[in-house]
Motif scaffolding. Structure first.
Motif, mmCIF file in Angstrom:
data_model
loop_
_atom_site.group_PDB
_atom_site.id
_atom_site.type_symbol
_atom_site.label_atom_id
_atom_site.label_comp_id
_atom_site.label_asym_id
_atom_site.label_seq_id
_atom_site.Cartn_x
_atom_site.Cartn_y
_atom_site.Cartn_z
ATOM 1 N N TRP A 154 0.831 -1.199 0.000
ATOM 2 C CA TRP A 154 0.000 0.000 0.000
ATOM 3 C C TRP A 154 0.874 1.262 0.000
ATOM 4 C CZ3 TRP A 154 -4.979 0.900 -0.869
ATOM 5 C CH2 TRP A 154 -5.528 2.113 -0.483
ATOM 6 N N CYS A 155 1.915 1.251 0.813
ATOM 7 C CA CYS A 155 2.799 2.413 0.884
ATOM 8 C C CYS A 155 3.580 2.597 -0.417
ATOM 9 C CB CYS A 155 3.769 2.256 2.056
ATOM 10 S SG CYS A 155 2.984 2.336 3.689
ATOM 11 N N ALA A 156 3.856 1.482 -1.111
ATOM 12 C CA ALA A 156 4.637 1.565 -2.350
ATOM 13 C C ALA A 156 3.796 1.994 -3.547
ATOM 14 C CB ALA A 156 5.296 0.214 -2.638
ATOM 15 N N THR A 157 2.498 1.748 -3.489
ATOM 16 C CA THR A 157 1.655 1.985 -4.672
ATOM 17 C C THR A 157 0.741 3.186 -4.545
ATOM 18 O OG1 THR A 157 0.038 0.405 -3.796
ATOM 19 C CG2 THR A 157 1.651 -0.437 -5.390
ATOM 20 N N PRO A 175 -0.624 -14.666 -0.377
ATOM 21 C CA PRO A 175 0.125 -13.713 -1.205
ATOM 22 C C PRO A 175 -0.728 -13.115 -2.328
ATOM 23 C CG PRO A 175 1.463 -15.643 -0.742
ATOM 24 C CD PRO A 175 0.079 -15.957 -0.254
ATOM 25 N N SER A 176 -1.705 -13.878 -2.815
ATOM 26 C CA SER A 176 -2.549 -13.351 -3.895
ATOM 27 C C SER A 176 -3.361 -12.151 -3.422
ATOM 28 C CB SER A 176 -3.475 -14.443 -4.429
ATOM 29 O OG SER A 176 -4.357 -14.893 -3.413
ATOM 30 N N ALA A 177 -3.746 -12.137 -2.147
ATOM 31 C CA ALA A 177 -4.500 -10.998 -1.610
ATOM 32 C C ALA A 177 -3.618 -9.755 -1.570
ATOM 33 C CB ALA A 177 -5.026 -11.328 -0.218
ATOM 34 N N VAL A 178 -2.333 -9.933 -1.233
ATOM 35 C CA VAL A 178 -1.403 -8.805 -1.237
ATOM 36 C C VAL A 178 -1.257 -8.268 -2.660
ATOM 37 C CG1 VAL A 178 0.960 -8.070 -0.766
ATOM 38 C CG2 VAL A 178 -0.165 -9.701 0.760
ATOM 39 N N GLY A 179 -1.123 -9.186 -3.625
ATOM 40 C CA GLY A 179 -1.004 -8.774 -5.021
ATOM 41 C C GLY A 179 -2.258 -8.073 -5.514
ATOM 42 N N ALA A 180 -3.407 -8.572 -5.089
ATOM 43 C CA ALA A 180 -4.668 -7.951 -5.507
ATOM 44 C C ALA A 180 -4.772 -6.530 -4.977
ATOM 45 C CB ALA A 180 -5.846 -8.793 -5.020
ATOM 46 N N THR A 218 -4.272 0.684 -10.043
ATOM 47 C CA THR A 218 -5.289 1.007 -11.047
ATOM 48 C C THR A 218 -6.155 2.173 -10.602
ATOM 49 O OG1 THR A 218 -5.355 -1.305 -11.718
ATOM 50 C CG2 THR A 218 -7.201 0.081 -12.391
ATOM 51 N N ARG A 219 -6.602 2.155 -9.348
ATOM 52 C CA ARG A 219 -7.537 3.165 -8.875
ATOM 53 C C ARG A 219 -6.863 4.486 -8.573
ATOM 54 N NH1 ARG A 219 -10.766 0.382 -11.393
ATOM 55 N NH2 ARG A 219 -11.215 -1.659 -10.531
#
Length: 628
Positions: free
Chosen positions: A528-531, A607-612, A619-620
């Motif tokens: 979250w902090c990176a994106t 890990p898929s939840a982190v990627g999602a 995107t948002r």
């Protein structure tokens, strides 16, 4: 010293007479409006005269203004003055009383006489007998409950309203002429300084539950009013949770929440109640006309918003009517956390077999009423200023398509606007509905009208001739309607509020932190902090999922050590114990914008939840959209 205004349009705010009454009520005057003609529709069979008699005897008005009196009044008390006048005299006199306009110099003598009487009434109210008075500080919240023969549940309801974690409140309990032990049970609370008990002869039996509820509001002192069922249970943190929503959003008018469902014995049922579909300021009315989205016993609202909107009207389903008439003018918010336990039992006005059937019929009547009263732009605010006949016809078309799930008659009513604009799709759909409901002549007539606009409707006539046994497909709107709605919503995204209080230009991820996966939670926070950056049009809501807020806050502080959350987009903790209390993130049956927005929802457990989360945020954060 009550002023009673009797006449067509005296209830609600659609008519100037009702608006003037509402203005006086909002200003703090003891004024009641009663539409005697409407009472004939909203009261139970042959009980309309009983309603008028009750109002005159129970309220004991000092002054009655009888507008365009069609008949003599029933007997009134010796202290009651009755003035009959026509509307042309009443309106200027009331405008003068409200301060809206001065009485014209050439006003008829009848208006002058009435204005003088109203002024004398106001002076008597303001002066009254001289006596020493001590001004009480009003509580912030009034919890309002009506009881009629609910002795099995009265103690539980009262205790739940009193035993709240928020303490700046009063409980107003109205006994509507009970004949069981309810009055005695309520009397046992008379010594509690938080409790105010109102007793009256039965009024709910006439069907006018709207007037019963309005009586509760007349007795309330709070800035906020919390509706509660006399057979339900308020959860301990209900008031604290809802008052917090009003504190966070000064523009909020109505707040409702999820509910636990229980049987007559108080045993929770396997399912709860949650908001069945999302909404926002622009689509609330078109969602409500399909389905009632609010549970009345979970609602808290600002008292002045309730008063200036004309109070409750329309009998048993007054709450549903209030949501319908104020959608688009009042601001609504849903809290995805149970605030009440709602009881199903055979004495209930809404959950018993007879009560549910009556409520269903009333719901159909109120939908028809709002379809006839409110213009297309109220259902589709995105069309204000849009003159394109095709787009407007398609809006009426899709509204009727949605209502077909409720009633064929309502669908046909909604399609009338599209038919008037020459919509071949509306003629096609009306023909199908007429055929399936057995009205062959109307089906053929509608199909032929459609053929004159679009020859392809001819296939319907061929299928009717062949017996029409196979399934029919309804026609839907064109792309131009969707494009217009999207365009309007993008242009006004910063001012249109969703069900959760956010605006359309902000999207939310409701993603909980799994209690057993600290490392994954740290990775999610790092992502979250990176994106994201502070000010990005996204927010991450971390639901509590049963964890105490203090404990969750301490855990988050531990997990964010070394991360710069201040430089990232908003992260907030919310009391949401069950993700199923959130409305659906999208509605696959919908082809048009709803209040869902772009929502990510789930638990950080892989890990898929982190990627999602990272993908969603990237995107948002670059710019919002408004489709589901």
């Amino acid at each position: 010293m009550t002023l009673l205004v009797l006449g067509d349009g005296a209830e609600g705010v659609r008519d100037e007479l009702g608006r003037l009454v509402a203005r006086l009520v909002t200003a703090g005057h003891d004024v009641v409006g009663l539409d005697v003609h409407a009472a004939e529709v909203t009261s139970r069979q042959d009980r309309a005269p009983d309603v008028l008699t009750w109002v005159l005897t129970s309220l004991g008005p000092r002054l009655v203004v009888w507008v365009d009196a069609p008949q003599p009044l029933p007997a009134v008390g010796a202290d009651t003055t009755v003035l009959a006048a026509d509307r042309a005299a009443v309106l200027p006199a009331l405008r003068s009383l409200c301060g809206v306009a001065t009485l014209p110099a050439d006003a008829p003598s009848e208006a002058v006489h009435l204005a003088e009487a109203l002024s004398a009434w106001r002076s008597a109210v303001q002066t009254g007998p001289r006596r020493l008075a001590v001004r009480e500080r009003a509580p912030r919240v009034s919890v309002l409950m009506a009881f009629y023969n609910l002795s099995d549940y009265t103690h539980e309801a009262m205790r739940s309203a009193l035993d709240q974690t928020y303490d700046d409140h009063e409980v107003v309990a109205l006994d509507d002429g009970s004949t069981d032990e309810t009055p005695d049970i309520l009397a046992s609370y008379a010594g509690n300084p938080r409790v105010r008990i109102v007793r009256q002869d039965n009024l709910g039996g006439t069907g006018r539950m709207d007037l019963v509820c309005n009586q509760l509001v007349r007795a309330a002192r709070g800035e906020l009013i919390a509706w509660a069922g006399g057979d339900d249970r308020n959860l301990p943190d209900r008031l604290q949770t809802q008052v917090g929503a009003f504190d966070d959003d000064p523009g909020l008018d109505v707040c409702h929440g999820a509910a636990i469902l229980m049987d007559a014995a108080g045993t929770p049922l396997s399912r709860g109640w949650a908001l069945p579909r999302p909404y926002d300021d622009h689509c609330l009315l078109r969602e409500l006309v399909r389905q009632n989205l609010l549970g009345h016993p979970s609602v808290m609202m600002r008292r002045d918003a309730f008063q200036r909107s004309g109070l409750f009207e329309q009998g048993v389903s007054a709450d549903y009517h209030f949501w319908l008439k104020t959608a688009g003018t009042l601001r609504y918010r849903y809290l995805p956390q149970p605030v009440v336990a709602y009881r199903f039992h055979e004495k209930s006005l809404s959950t018993s077999e007879a009560g549910a059937a009556h409520t269903y019929r009333e719901g159909l009547r109120l939908r028809e009423l709002v379809l006839r009263q409110r213009p297309l732009e109220d259902f589709f605010p995105e069309l204000v200023g849009v003159d394109d006949r095709g787009i407007r016809a398609d809006a009426s078309l899709v509204l009727g398509n949605w209502l077909l799930d409720v009633s064929p008659e309502l669908a046909l009513l909604a399609w009338e606007g599209a038919l008037a604009l020459g919509s071949a799709g509306a003629h096609h759909n009306a023909a199908v509905v007429h055929w399936l409901t057995g009205d062959t002549a109307a089906a053929i007539s509608s199909a032929r009208a459609g053929v004159r606009i679009d020859p392809s409707v001819e296939t319907l006539l061929d299928r009717f001739s062949a017996g029409g046994e196979e399934q029919f497909t309804l026609r839907g709107p064109g792309l131009a309607l969707d494009e217009q709605l999207q365009r309007a919503r993008r242009a006004n995204g910063a001012t249109i509020h969703r069900w959760d209080g956010t605006t359309l230009d902000v999207d939310s991820a409701y993603l909980a932190l799994h209690p057993d996966h600290d490392e994954l939670s740290r990775e999610a926070i790092a992502a979250w902090c990176a994106t994201t950056r502070a000010g990005d049009p996204v927010r991450w809501v971390i639901p509590s999922l049963g964890t105490a807020p203090e404990e969750l806050f301490e855990r988050l502080a531990r997990l964010t050590a070394g991360s710069d959350l201040a430089a990232a987009a908003d992260v907030t903790l919310e009391l949401i114990d069950d993700l199923r209390m959130l409305p659906p993130s999208f509605d696959e049956a919908r082809m048009l914008p709803s209040g869902a927005g772009h929502r990510l929802q789930g638990v950080v457990s892989s890990p898929s939840a982190v990627g999602a989360l990272a993908s969603w945020a990237l995107t948002r954060a670059s710019g919002y959209q408004t489709t589901s």
